[in-house]
Design a protein around this motif. Structure first.
Motif, PDB file in Angstrom:
ATOM      1  N   GLU A   1      77.166  91.019 -56.440  1.00 43.72           N
ATOM      2  CA  GLU A   1      77.189  89.912 -55.490  1.00 43.72           C
ATOM      3  C   GLU A   1      77.584  90.443 -54.112  1.00 43.72           C
ATOM      4  OE1 GLU A   1      79.249  85.493 -54.962  1.00 43.72           O
ATOM      5  OE2 GLU A   1      80.146  86.993 -56.295  1.00 43.72           O
TER       6      GLU A   1
ATOM      7  N   GLU B   1      73.283  87.250 -47.267  1.00 42.99           N
ATOM      8  CA  GLU B   1      72.378  86.804 -48.325  1.00 42.99           C
ATOM      9  C   GLU B   1      71.411  87.913 -48.714  1.00 42.99           C
ATOM     10  OE1 GLU B   1      71.157  82.282 -47.980  1.00 42.99           O
ATOM     11  OE2 GLU B   1      70.831  83.305 -46.056  1.00 42.99           O
TER      12      GLU B   1
ATOM     13  N   GLY C   1      70.293  91.986 -58.460  1.00 48.57           N
ATOM     14  CA  GLY C   1      71.134  90.931 -59.020  1.00 48.57           C
ATOM     15  C   GLY C   1      72.343  91.399 -59.789  1.00 48.57           C
TER      16      GLY C   1
ATOM     17  N   GLU D   1      65.613  84.190 -63.241  1.00 45.25           N
ATOM     18  CA  GLU D   1      64.175  83.928 -63.126  1.00 45.25           C
ATOM     19  C   GLU D   1      63.471  84.978 -62.276  1.00 45.25           C
ATOM     20  OE1 GLU D   1      61.906  81.576 -64.342  1.00 45.25           O
ATOM     21  OE2 GLU D   1      63.533  81.384 -65.795  1.00 45.25           O
ATOM     22  N   MET D   2      64.207  85.608 -61.356  1.00 42.58           N
ATOM     23  CA  MET D   2      63.551  86.571 -60.460  1.00 42.58           C
ATOM     24  C   MET D   2      63.036  87.787 -61.219  1.00 42.58           C
ATOM     25  SD  MET D   2      66.470  88.654 -58.363  1.00 42.58           S
ATOM     26  CE  MET D   2      67.535  89.851 -59.175  1.00 42.58           C
TER      27      MET D   2
ATOM     28  N   ARG E   1      64.766  83.346 -52.681  1.00 39.59           N
ATOM     29  CA  ARG E   1      65.906  82.803 -53.445  1.00 39.59           C
ATOM     30  C   ARG E   1      66.960  83.878 -53.635  1.00 39.59           C
ATOM     31  NH1 ARG E   1      64.073  80.330 -58.912  1.00 39.59           N
ATOM     32  NH2 ARG E   1      66.273  79.713 -58.862  1.00 39.59           N
ATOM     33  N   SER E   2      68.198  83.474 -53.752  1.00 42.87           N
ATOM     34  CA  SER E   2      69.289  84.418 -53.919  1.00 42.87           C
ATOM     35  C   SER E   2      69.078  85.277 -55.158  1.00 42.87           C
ATOM     36  CB  SER E   2      70.613  83.661 -54.043  1.00 42.87           C
ATOM     37  OG  SER E   2      71.664  84.565 -54.366  1.00 42.87           O
ATOM     38  N   ALA E   3      69.351  86.574 -55.023  1.00 46.81           N
ATOM     39  CA  ALA E   3      69.220  87.485 -56.159  1.00 46.81           C
ATOM     40  C   ALA E   3      70.396  87.359 -57.124  1.00 46.81           C
ATOM     41  CB  ALA E   3      69.118  88.926 -55.661  1.00 46.81           C
ATOM     42  N   TRP E   4      71.506  86.839 -56.644  1.00 49.79           N
ATOM     43  CA  TRP E   4      72.704  86.735 -57.481  1.00 49.79           C
ATOM     44  C   TRP E   4      72.592  85.524 -58.402  1.00 49.79           C
ATOM     45  CZ3 TRP E   4      76.243  89.455 -59.507  1.00 49.79           C
ATOM     46  CH2 TRP E   4      77.452  88.910 -59.954  1.00 49.79           C
ATOM     47  N   LYS E   5      72.837  85.733 -59.687  1.00 54.14           N
ATOM     48  CA  LYS E   5      72.781  84.690 -60.719  1.00 54.14           C
ATOM     49  C   LYS E   5      71.427  83.973 -60.696  1.00 54.14           C
ATOM     50  CE  LYS E   5      77.754  83.906 -61.047  1.00 54.14           C
ATOM     51  NZ  LYS E   5      78.872  82.918 -60.970  1.00 54.14           N
ATOM     52  N   ASN E   6      70.370  84.761 -60.659  1.00 47.69           N
ATOM     53  CA  ASN E   6      69.010  84.215 -60.614  1.00 47.69           C
ATOM     54  C   ASN E   6      68.131  84.975 -61.609  1.00 47.69           C
ATOM     55  OD1 ASN E   6      66.540  83.090 -59.962  1.00 47.69           O
ATOM     56  ND2 ASN E   6      66.324  84.223 -58.041  1.00 47.69           N
TER      57      ASN E   6
END
Length: 315
Positions: free
Chosen positions: A66, A71, A63, A84-85, A77-82
């Protein structure tokens, strides 16, 4: 000539990590070029020469970068701006990502508190024990050897018990005993169902650890799969075997007549180069029997990770 296959299988529904047609460029410089793969539980080795794009791939997965195209997915779920991961992901970067003024325990505790763990102290102690730093946990990290600092980084990455581990050159600075201990730890973590990706240039260790390899050359995925499977697709290069028998000279004379055999060499053992691994292995027992020779050992000598890696990089 059959080229070693890059097999971007359809994304598995339980894949923990996925790259879908991912590229990353900086101005006119392409660091990663249209890479696709998916990873589930187990240990995967990420291989490539310096500048191949390995660290860029890890940084996109974690993350920090970008992708310019495509993807990068963690648990779908996308690793960018996430953010929660990070509850499910632990990262061990190559750079010195530790504070020398903290003790090993304080570093693990800081990471536990950043994750908001209910019992941060217990989690920190558990992580310290996992990497076998209990005896040095109250010393400042600035006094640690490089191998000990690596273990402190790994403790920080494990403190929240993540299902996904990304490790960039995790064996740097470790002595042989520390490396064996770390390899045993990673095998145990993988056996518990974790997804572990290790970027490393130490081929011997990944040979013993990884059940899957990704070979990146000049930003592209050159091959993926088990390295022995990749080797068997390298049909433009003869397969090499070492044999021991009751009469190596007689066996060598009999083998040169077989169409799959490119050459034989007599030394301490009998070395044979064959164009077709399968037909040679099937014919060998009959050839030895007809020659009145007893076979003691047949061992492929070029199905190593180093052999595959060297071939792919030089192509």
């Amino acid at each position: 000539m059959e080229t070693p296959a890059v097999r971007p299988a359809a994304p598995a529904p339980d894949a923990a990590l996925e790259l879908r047609n991912v590229s990353k460029w900086y101005g006119n410089v392409v660091a990663v070029n249209d890479i696709t793969f998916s990873l589930g539980a187990g240990i995967t080795g990420l291989l490539g020469p310096n500048g191949a794009g390995k660290s860029t791939i890890l940084h996109m997965m974690s993350g920090f970068l970008e992708p310019s195209a495509g993807e990068v997915l963690v648990d779908g779920r996308s690793a960018w701006k996430n953010p929660e991961m990070y509850r499910a992901l632990g990262l061990v970067p190559e750079r010195e990502a530790v504070y020398p003024f903290l003790t090993g325990y304080e570093f693990a505790l800081m990471n536990a508190r950043l994750h908001g763990l209910a019992d941060a102290k217990a989690a920190a102690e558990r992580a310290i024990d996992i990497v076998d730093l209990r005896g040095a946990m109250d010393r400042r990290i600035g006094t640690y050897s490089k191998g000990m600092r690596q273990r402190a980084k790994i403790a920080g990455a494990l403190v929240h018990d993540p299902r996904i581990l990304l490790l960039d050159e995790p064996f740097n600075g470790m002595d042989p005993t520390q490396r064996m201990q770390m390899m045993d730890l990673l095998k145990r973590l993988a056996a518990e169902g974790r997804t572990i990706l290790i970027s490393s240039h130490i081929l011997e260790e990944l040979d013993q650890l990884a059940n899957n390899v990704l070979v990146v050359v000049s930003g592209r995925l050159a091959a993926s799969g088990h390295f022995r499977e990749i080797r068997r697709l390298m049909t433009d290069r003869p397969h090499t075997f070492t044999l021991r028998s009751s009469d190596d000279r007689r066996l060598a004379s009999a083998l040169v007549a077989h169409p799959s055999v490119h050459g034989v060499e007599l030394g301490e053992h009998l070395s044979v180069r064959a164009s077709d691994r399968g037909s040679f292995a099937l014919a060998l027992a009959g050839i030895a029997r007809s020659a009145g020779v007893t076979l003691f050992e047949l061992r492929p000598t070029d199905e190593s990770l180093e052999s595959v890696f060297s071939y792919l990089v030089k192509r």
